[in-house]
Design a protein around this motif. Sequence first.
Motif, PDB file in Angstrom:
ATOM      1  N   VAL A 238      -8.734   9.178   2.199  1.00 55.25           N
ATOM      2  CA  VAL A 238      -8.621   7.713   2.195  1.00 55.25           C
ATOM      3  C   VAL A 238      -8.675   7.196   0.761  1.00 55.25           C
ATOM      4  CG1 VAL A 238      -9.651   5.550   2.974  1.00 55.25           C
ATOM      5  CG2 VAL A 238      -9.618   7.524   4.506  1.00 55.25           C
ATOM      6  N   ILE A 239      -9.601   7.727  -0.004  1.00 53.02           N
ATOM      7  CA  ILE A 239      -9.697   7.343  -1.415  1.00 53.02           C
ATOM      8  C   ILE A 239      -8.390   7.671  -2.133  1.00 53.02           C
ATOM      9  CG2 ILE A 239     -10.911   7.758  -3.599  1.00 53.02           C
ATOM     10  CD1 ILE A 239     -13.403   8.467  -1.867  1.00 53.02           C
ATOM     11  N   GLY A 240      -7.848   8.848  -1.837  1.00 48.78           N
ATOM     12  CA  GLY A 240      -6.615   9.278  -2.488  1.00 48.78           C
ATOM     13  C   GLY A 240      -5.437   8.365  -2.228  1.00 48.78           C
ATOM     14  N   LEU A 241      -5.364   7.804  -1.027  1.00 47.44           N
ATOM     15  CA  LEU A 241      -4.298   6.843  -0.733  1.00 47.44           C
ATOM     16  C   LEU A 241      -4.601   5.473  -1.317  1.00 47.44           C
ATOM     17  CD1 LEU A 241      -3.261   7.584   2.975  1.00 47.44           C
ATOM     18  CD2 LEU A 241      -2.301   8.492   0.866  1.00 47.44           C
ATOM     19  N   GLY A 242      -5.893   5.146  -1.404  1.00 44.69           N
ATOM     20  CA  GLY A 242      -6.271   3.806  -1.835  1.00 44.69           C
ATOM     21  C   GLY A 242      -6.216   3.574  -3.327  1.00 44.69           C
ATOM     22  N   VAL A 243      -6.471   4.595  -4.136  1.00 43.50           N
ATOM     23  CA  VAL A 243      -6.529   4.414  -5.592  1.00 43.50           C
ATOM     24  C   VAL A 243      -5.230   3.858  -6.167  1.00 43.50           C
ATOM     25  CG1 VAL A 243      -6.702   5.631  -7.799  1.00 43.50           C
ATOM     26  CG2 VAL A 243      -8.397   6.061  -6.014  1.00 43.50           C
ATOM     27  N   PRO A 244      -4.056   4.404  -5.821  1.00 45.59           N
ATOM     28  CA  PRO A 244      -2.826   3.884  -6.423  1.00 45.59           C
ATOM     29  C   PRO A 244      -2.243   2.659  -5.705  1.00 45.59           C
ATOM     30  CG  PRO A 244      -2.323   5.832  -5.135  1.00 45.59           C
ATOM     31  CD  PRO A 244      -3.807   5.636  -5.043  1.00 45.59           C
ATOM     32  N   TYR A 245      -2.933   2.165  -4.681  1.00 43.52           N
ATOM     33  CA  TYR A 245      -2.415   1.058  -3.865  1.00 43.52           C
ATOM     34  C   TYR A 245      -3.072  -0.244  -4.286  1.00 43.52           C
ATOM     35  CZ  TYR A 245      -1.234  -1.579   0.392  1.00 43.52           C
ATOM     36  OH  TYR A 245      -0.768  -2.525   1.285  1.00 43.52           O
ATOM     37  N   ASP A 246      -2.286  -1.284  -4.426  1.00 42.16           N
ATOM     38  CA  ASP A 246      -2.811  -2.568  -4.882  1.00 42.16           C
ATOM     39  C   ASP A 246      -3.501  -3.366  -3.777  1.00 42.16           C
ATOM     40  OD1 ASP A 246      -1.961  -2.180  -7.478  1.00 42.16           O
ATOM     41  OD2 ASP A 246      -0.008  -3.127  -7.138  1.00 42.16           O
ATOM     42  N   GLY A 247      -3.182  -3.062  -2.525  1.00 44.42           N
ATOM     43  CA  GLY A 247      -3.747  -3.818  -1.418  1.00 44.42           C
ATOM     44  C   GLY A 247      -4.977  -3.160  -0.828  1.00 44.42           C
ATOM     45  N   ASP A 248      -5.307  -3.572   0.397  1.00 44.83           N
ATOM     46  CA  ASP A 248      -6.435  -3.028   1.144  1.00 44.83           C
ATOM     47  C   ASP A 248      -5.992  -1.706   1.770  1.00 44.83           C
ATOM     48  OD1 ASP A 248      -8.459  -2.410   2.953  1.00 44.83           O
ATOM     49  OD2 ASP A 248      -8.697  -4.466   3.659  1.00 44.83           O
ATOM     50  N   VAL A 249      -6.699  -0.613   1.494  1.00 40.17           N
ATOM     51  CA  VAL A 249      -6.298   0.699   1.987  1.00 40.17           C
ATOM     52  C   VAL A 249      -6.227   0.732   3.517  1.00 40.17           C
ATOM     53  CG1 VAL A 249      -8.644   1.663   2.092  1.00 40.17           C
ATOM     54  CG2 VAL A 249      -6.670   3.179   1.671  1.00 40.17           C
ATOM     55  N   TRP A 250      -6.953  -0.134   4.189  1.00 34.55           N
ATOM     56  CA  TRP A 250      -6.909  -0.204   5.653  1.00 34.55           C
ATOM     57  C   TRP A 250      -5.511  -0.586   6.149  1.00 34.55           C
ATOM     58  CZ3 TRP A 250      -9.363   1.794   9.524  1.00 34.55           C
ATOM     59  CH2 TRP A 250      -9.287   1.244  10.804  1.00 34.55           C
ATOM     60  N   ASP A 251      -4.708  -1.178   5.275  1.00 42.46           N
ATOM     61  CA  ASP A 251      -3.328  -1.511   5.649  1.00 42.46           C
ATOM     62  C   ASP A 251      -2.590  -0.289   6.185  1.00 42.46           C
ATOM     63  OD1 ASP A 251      -3.775  -4.085   4.771  1.00 42.46           O
ATOM     64  OD2 ASP A 251      -2.621  -3.871   2.906  1.00 42.46           O
ATOM     65  N   PHE A 252      -2.884   0.881   5.613  1.00 46.97           N
ATOM     66  CA  PHE A 252      -2.202   2.101   6.048  1.00 46.97           C
ATOM     67  C   PHE A 252      -2.612   2.496   7.463  1.00 46.97           C
ATOM     68  CE2 PHE A 252      -2.458   3.134   1.296  1.00 46.97           C
ATOM     69  CZ  PHE A 252      -1.209   2.595   1.042  1.00 46.97           C
ATOM     70  N   TRP A 253      -3.851   2.203   7.824  1.00 44.70           N
ATOM     71  CA  TRP A 253      -4.365   2.615   9.124  1.00 44.70           C
ATOM     72  C   TRP A 253      -4.030   1.619  10.236  1.00 44.70           C
ATOM     73  CZ3 TRP A 253      -5.771   5.102   4.952  1.00 44.70           C
ATOM     74  CH2 TRP A 253      -6.135   6.442   5.064  1.00 44.70           C
ATOM     75  N   CYS A 254      -3.724   0.395   9.878  1.00 45.77           N
ATOM     76  CA  CYS A 254      -3.377  -0.585  10.921  1.00 45.77           C
ATOM     77  C   CYS A 254      -1.884  -0.901  10.931  1.00 45.77           C
ATOM     78  CB  CYS A 254      -4.201  -1.861  10.778  1.00 45.77           C
ATOM     79  SG  CYS A 254      -4.010  -2.745   9.222  1.00 45.77           S
TER      80      CYS A 254
END
Length: 390
Positions: free
Chosen positions: A107-123
């Motif tokens: 989750v951290i790995g997907l979230g670091v380069p993403y400008d938004g809320d990492v939860w966006d990927f899961w929802c």
Amino acid sequence: MNNFVYHSPTKVYFGQGYESQIGALLKEHGFRKPLMVYGGGSIKRSGLYDTVTASLKDAGLTWAELPGVQPNPLLGLAKQGIALFRAEQCDVLLAVGGGSTIDTAKVIGLGVPYDGDVWDFWCGKADPKTGIPTVAILTIAAAGSETSESAVITNEDGMQKKGRNSIFNRPLFSILNPALTATLPAYQTACGAVDIMMHTLERYLTLPGEVELTDRIAESVLLTVRHWAPVAIAEPDNYEARAQLMWAGSLSHNDLTGCGHASVFINHKIGHELSATHDTAHGASLAIAFPAWAKYSYLYNVPRFAQYAVRVWGCEMDYQHPENTALAGIQATEDFFRSLGMPVRLSYIDVPESEIDLLANRITANGKLSFKSYVDCGTKEFTEILKLAK
């Protein structure tokens, strides 16, 4: 056989001692500063923490740490990890632990380069375009996260537990030393065994279609767990038992056992809700879900369930009434889960019948979602399945 794409790029270092080489392996890949993610105090009590940090020091690497991962890992800690990774200017994630720890790192790995809320990927609001490399040192044979593209996380806002697949979730490499699992309590070993079986069964007990080689691989994984899980529980220091389970766990969830099949993880939908709302270990929740789902579903594909019963459990084939053979295989699976000390009914984890409607509605987002299995599973179908588990 259905079309499929199989891509499993994770390099595996299997056997004793590789964890002491982690610093050199990271340096060999050009990394200079990992963020080490781990759980409670078990890796410190076992000495694994000292082994890993000594190896990092010997390789001349510095590192940051994110402890505190718990079973059914939480999004909040992963978000702390995203901020820490950025602040410390790390360049790789080092997960030391089981599936929950590895998933948190993903989750951290997907979230670091993403400008938004990492939860966006899961929802479903966004798709990952890149990710930070993850490396794993595995301490429990269970989730298969060390070679899978899946990451499961629980959002504390509403206790929503969801999985997300992405090629960027695949670890760069993983270290699998079976000896590191010898100190696991029997219950955790049993939960891991169920998890391995269910990652295989969710791919195996699927829509009609002949994929003989894939079936035989899946059956081998199931037979391995059937034989070696009781041995590992009875003899915790049995390296061979631990090794067989660890390798089975990795193969069960790197997609190999599903090639050519149309897989639907209906049991995991149920299990995730039980874990999120009743703090149930993942494997234990699946032990409850599977017998109920199988009893609800077997008539839609009697030949497949009967094949499973004969090949995995040695049930005698009733050619006149193959449905009896299918039911015998389901019962054998339930009996095996019981023998490992797993719960197989909702009542075993204090879930009253009055909560079944609530659980079914949570799984389907109040009727907005349905999931294709042998039938489309919406709120009505999940309610009926859960009633079989009461």
